[in-house]
Design an enzyme around this catalytic site. Structure first.
Site, short mmCIF file in Angstrom:
data_model
loop_
_atom_site.label_atom_id
_atom_site.label_comp_id
_atom_site.label_asym_id
_atom_site.label_seq_id
_atom_site.Cartn_x
_atom_site.Cartn_y
_atom_site.Cartn_z
N HIS B 37 0.92 -1.10 -0.32
CA HIS B 37 -0.03 -0.12 -0.48
C HIS B 37 0.45 0.91 0.18
O HIS B 37 0.78 2.27 -1.20
CB HIS B 37 -0.87 0.54 1.33
CG HIS B 37 -2.14 -1.19 1.17
ND1 HIS B 37 -2.42 -1.74 1.50
CD2 HIS B 37 -3.59 -0.11 0.36
CE1 HIS B 37 -3.73 -2.94 1.00
NE2 HIS B 37 -4.51 -1.21 0.61
N LYS B 116 -9.73 -8.05 7.67
CA LYS B 116 -10.40 -8.79 8.83
C LYS B 116 -10.96 -7.05 9.50
O LYS B 116 -9.81 -6.04 9.65
CB LYS B 116 -9.35 -9.57 9.30
CG LYS B 116 -9.88 -9.92 10.70
CD LYS B 116 -8.81 -10.86 11.14
CE LYS B 116 -8.17 -10.54 12.13
NZ LYS B 116 -7.33 -11.36 12.66
#
Lengths: 304, 205
Positions: B37, B116
């Site tokens: 990222h 998650k």
């Protein structure tokens, strides 16, 4: 280790190799399957959730994953956690040698992909690559009068470890006093704070009393109890039952999706404390409560 | 009802989804976690003109347009012919990418972020503006999810970032997940926290 159980230690009967191999099998069983009582609790939880809900779907996925892991002998979860060994041994056995067997077994189990390399040097960040290191794995020894060795193993993952909590009573914020009602309040708060982040529905190990260290140690030891095993102390047994029902009223649900199952079970232990201290230690175990037991009798090993 | 979604996903398919819906994903998507990222944002987005890794940029633009990003550091095994296989591949905690994800969603037109534990208000806003969703995979369901990964199509930056942090481009089939942040501004994570707080206050008085 040179020991023939039930007799005095003898040289060269090969038990040492066997014990390491038994430990490897213990690790394999713990990592790739769930105990029957935990799986039964997950099945019951799925039936109890709203049909078609995200909670029911999560439990369905969890149960499929458990069945697949068992069938393929692959890890239930990729985070195989800290291996915690609770060893019961006869009089006269060398605990150092048993510890060496456990460490060798961790390395072998990592090689065979039952365990993910999980031991990281806290200063350099380097992974040891074989699940051994300073204070890793965790081992506790208990001498007993039996002639057998019993080893209980718990694999406790990092996500659930991160949401454990310790409270010091009285707690002004929660208006929790130094009594069972106060304990109830802080356990409810710990579960609320955890939300779904510890991979709910979890199992709580709780110690009332002890010091900051012993409280957490004991809270993890009680996670080795079966979910369907009543607490030997009637007061704590009824406390556990009532608190379980209250915890599930939080409606955090599986993975924090909302729903009726926030916690599968709670196990409570008490320890004597200092007059000045009243700690409540909460160990959160994820739904993947991976525990297994090895019993060595003579040269024979059996597993549960 | 389970929504069957195949990458690339359309805006209409996204707006039909609401929090609590179960989905089953198929097609090609990529893993990306912390290092990936940071790389995406610094190399391609927060720059006037991308200057390096341009081939990878073209590949990623194609995969990510209408595509999915999976927050996962897999356990992989290399087969004898050199190809890769996913062994265990449960989701990792997503909130660490909150500082990058909104820009990644907007820049590449990502439709599904999978992980998650949920993400924050900036990702929720990007979901609304860009028509995207956040999906929760089931924590701990590592064997089942690895089984849904049918093929490793490509891997990028493996040597530079390491195995868990690399871009693993995978073809999945019937990957199970739940919509926990939709394109209508709803987040289960916020709802459940608020509701459980009320319950907690009721229980401890």
């Amino acid at each position: 280790m040179n020991v023939k159980l039930g007799e005095k230690m003898q040289e060269g009967d090969g038990t040492v190799d066997n014990l390491t191999e038994h430990f490897v099998e213990l690790i394999r069983r713990a990592a790739t399957d769930l105990p029957a009582d935990v799986e039964a609790a997950l099945v019951a939880a799925r039936k109890n959730e709203e049909p078609g809900s995200a909670a029911e779907g999560a439990l369905e996925t969890i149960l499929q994953n458990v069945a697949l892991a068992r069938e393929q002998s692959t890890p239930v979860c990729q985070d195989t956690g800290t291996p915690i060994f609770e060893v019961y041994h006869p009089v006269g056995l060398s605990t150092r040698e048993i510890a060496q067997c456990a460490q060798s077994a961790c390395a072998v189990a990592t090689e065979r992909s039952y365990l993910r390399p999980n031991a990281v040097d806290s200063l350099t960040g380097k992974n040891s690559g074989n699940n051994t290191g300073i204070g890793f794995p965790t081992l506790h020894f208990n001498e007993w009068d039996e002639e057998t060795i019993k080893v209980q193993l718990l694999l406790k993952g990092g996500g659930s470890e991160n949401v454990g909590a310790q409270y010091k009573l009285p707690d002004g914020r929660l208006k929790a006093g130094r009594d069972l009602d106060g304990v109830r309040s802080v356990v409810l708060d710990a579960t609320y704070q955890a939300q779904g982040k510890g991979c709910a529905p979890g199992i709580l190990g709780v110690t009332i009393g002890g010091d900051r260290g012993s409280g957490y140690v004991r809270a993890k030891q009680v996670l080795l109890r079966r979910l369907d095993e009543p607490n030997p102390d009637p007061t704590l047994d009824s406390f556990e039952r009532q608190l379980l029902s209250d915890l599930n009223r939080l409606q955090i649900g599986p993975m924090g999706f909302g729903g009726r199952t926030t916690v599968l079970g709670i196990k409570v232990a008490v320890q004597h404390r200092l007059p000045a201290c009243f700690f409540v230690s909460v160990a959160y175990m994820c739904w993947a409560c991976r525990r297994a037991m090895l019993i060595v009798r003579g040269n024979k090993a059996s597993f549960e | 009802m389970i929504h069957e979604l195949t990458f690339p996903i359309s805006d209409d398919e996204i707006t039909a989804l609401h929090v609590g819906d179960q989905v089953s994903l198929s097609g090609v998507m990529t893993t990306a976690r912390d290092t990936a990222h940071k790389f995406l944002v610094e190399t391609y987005i927060r720059t006037d003109e991308p200057k390096q890794d341009l081939e990878l940029y073209e590949e990623l633009k194609e995969i990510l347009a209408g595509g999915g990003i999976y927050h996962c550091g897999p356990v992989v095994a290399q087969k004898e012919d050199g190809s890769w296989r996913f062994v265990a591949a449960g989701p990792t905690t997503s909130i660490r990418e909150e500082v990058y994800e909104p820009e990644v969603i907007r820049h590449f037109d990502v439709k599904a972020v999978i992980g998650k534990g949920g993400m924050g208000p900036n990702t929720l806003r990007a979901n609304q503006e860009q028509k995207a969703v956040y999906l929760s995979a089931i924590g701990g369901a590592a064997s089942l999810i690895a089984d849904a990964v049918k093929e490793v199509v490509a891997v990028y930056k493996k040597d530079e970032f390491g195995v868990p942090e690399a871009f693993w481009v995978i073809r999945v089939e019937s990957f199970p997940a739940v919509v926990t942040m939709d394109a209508h501004g709803r987040s289960i994570h916020d709802d459940v926290e608020e509701k459980s707080k009320k319950q907690l206050i009721g229980l401890i008085g």
